[in-house]
Design a protein around this motif. Structure first.
Motif, PDB file in Angstrom:
ATOM      1  N   GLU A 156      -1.982   1.599  -5.294  1.00 11.75           N
ATOM      2  CA  GLU A 156      -0.309   1.312  -5.387  1.00 11.75           C
ATOM      3  C   GLU A 156      -0.302  -0.273  -5.169  1.00 11.75           C
ATOM      4  OE1 GLU A 156      -1.224   5.175  -3.777  1.00 11.75           O
ATOM      5  OE2 GLU A 156      -2.161   3.522  -3.285  1.00 11.75           O
ATOM      6  N   GLU A 157      -0.991  -1.017  -4.849  1.00 12.42           N
ATOM      7  CA  GLU A 157      -0.866  -2.376  -4.579  1.00 12.42           C
ATOM      8  C   GLU A 157      -1.051  -3.205  -6.087  1.00 12.42           C
ATOM      9  OE1 GLU A 157      -2.584  -2.929   0.025  1.00 12.42           O
ATOM     10  OE2 GLU A 157      -3.903  -2.778  -1.416  1.00 12.42           O
TER      11      GLU A 157
ATOM     12  N   SER B 288      -5.591  -1.352  -3.093  1.00 18.53           N
ATOM     13  CA  SER B 288      -5.374   0.189  -3.448  1.00 18.53           C
ATOM     14  C   SER B 288      -4.793   0.286  -4.759  1.00 18.53           C
ATOM     15  CB  SER B 288      -4.182   0.697  -2.357  1.00 18.53           C
ATOM     16  OG  SER B 288      -2.874   0.217  -2.506  1.00 18.53           O
TER      17      SER B 288
ATOM     18  N   SER C 166       0.381   0.508  -9.676  1.00 18.87           N
ATOM     19  CA  SER C 166       0.325   2.105 -10.374  1.00 18.87           C
ATOM     20  C   SER C 166       0.202   3.110  -9.285  1.00 18.87           C
ATOM     21  CB  SER C 166      -1.266   2.027 -11.138  1.00 18.87           C
ATOM     22  OG  SER C 166      -1.191   2.990 -12.009  1.00 18.87           O
ATOM     23  N   THR C 167      -0.131   4.165  -9.835  1.00 17.65           N
ATOM     24  CA  THR C 167      -0.032   5.567  -8.957  1.00 17.65           C
ATOM     25  C   THR C 167      -1.275   6.328  -9.000  1.00 17.65           C
ATOM     26  OG1 THR C 167       1.135   6.836 -10.782  1.00 17.65           O
ATOM     27  CG2 THR C 167       2.428   5.355  -9.406  1.00 17.65           C
ATOM     28  N   ARG C 168      -1.052   7.326  -8.021  1.00 20.57           N
ATOM     29  CA  ARG C 168      -2.247   8.259  -8.260  1.00 20.57           C
ATOM     30  C   ARG C 168      -2.022   9.189  -9.135  1.00 20.57           C
ATOM     31  NH1 ARG C 168      -2.263  11.096  -3.197  1.00 20.57           N
ATOM     32  NH2 ARG C 168      -4.017  11.957  -3.726  1.00 20.57           N
TER      33      ARG C 168
ATOM     34  N   HIS D 159       0.804  -1.174   0.049  1.00 22.25           N
ATOM     35  CA  HIS D 159       0.034   0.114  -0.071  1.00 22.25           C
ATOM     36  C   HIS D 159       0.776   1.290  -0.126  1.00 22.25           C
ATOM     37  CE1 HIS D 159      -3.619   2.394   0.545  1.00 22.25           C
ATOM     38  NE2 HIS D 159      -3.041   2.830   1.425  1.00 22.25           N
ATOM     39  N   ASP D 160       2.125   1.359   0.397  1.00 17.58           N
ATOM     40  CA  ASP D 160       3.083   2.250   0.561  1.00 17.58           C
ATOM     41  C   ASP D 160       3.612   2.823  -0.836  1.00 17.58           C
ATOM     42  OD1 ASP D 160       4.594   0.310   0.145  1.00 17.58           O
ATOM     43  OD2 ASP D 160       6.071   0.369   1.881  1.00 17.58           O
ATOM     44  N   GLY D 161       3.429   1.828  -1.804  1.00 23.58           N
ATOM     45  CA  GLY D 161       3.717   2.087  -3.348  1.00 23.58           C
ATOM     46  C   GLY D 161       4.955   1.318  -3.534  1.00 23.58           C
TER      47      GLY D 161
END
Length: 176
Positions: free
Chosen positions: A132-133, A130, A136-138, A103-105
């Motif tokens: 990130e899991e 999430s 990918s990224t926001r 989850h921390d990317g």
């Protein structure tokens, strides 16, 4: 220059090459491929689920117990995400599947295998993801929660392939 294989195939619809074949063909043509990222490399068994019921965890204030419809079955998943709600459509990695990272990317080479287990004494048969899991990224998904499960749009088909729905069966190429 950066380009994804799906973007290239949109302009060259007859292109019938997989990730590696395209990379090799570009290199042989004299176009140097400096970088390559396969988005779905470490993702497996991730489907679109819908939360049908949420109950408090009997032994943990920050956890909830969710009943999740996966299309062909309903499973119980324990989560600590604060943004879940009944009716939410979410990506779910099922027992035996894997996610790309935490989850921390931070990505984990080969992915992280998810197994059924117990969280504080309550059975959990998968994991809600999430963005990130999913590797990918926001930046790619600006509507993703900063600290929570990725909530999919209402049109997401329950039981469908979440990776396909999110467009992650793709690769990005960086050319010289």
């Amino acid at each position: 220059m950066n380009a994804s294989l799906s973007w290239i195939k949109a302009y060259v619809p007859d292109l019938k090459a997989d990730y590696q074949e395209f990379r090799d063909a570009m290199t042989l043509s004299g176009t140097k491929v400096e970088g390559f990222t396969q988005f779905d490399k470490d993702l497996d068994q991730i489907v679109i689920g819908q939360i049908t019921k949420i109950d408090p965890h009997p032994d943990a204030d920050k956890l909830v117990v969710c009943q999740v419809n996966l299309g062909n079955e309903s499973v119980q998943i324990v989560t600590g995400a604060s943004n879940v709600f009944e009716g939410a459509k979410i990506p779910v990695v099922t027992d035996g599947g894997k996610v790309a990272g935490g989850h921390d990317g931070k990505m984990t080479e080969g992915g992280i295998k998810i197994k059924a287990g117990k969280l504080r004494g309550v059975d959990s048969f998968g994991m809600m993801c999430s963005i990130e899991e999913l590797g990918s990224t926001r930046e790619m998904y600006p509507d993703a929660a900063e600290n929570g499960i990725y909530i999919l749009p209402d049109d997401a088909p329950v039981g469908g392939d979440a990776i396909e729905y999110l467009g992650l069966h793709d690769a990005n190429y960086e050319f010289e």
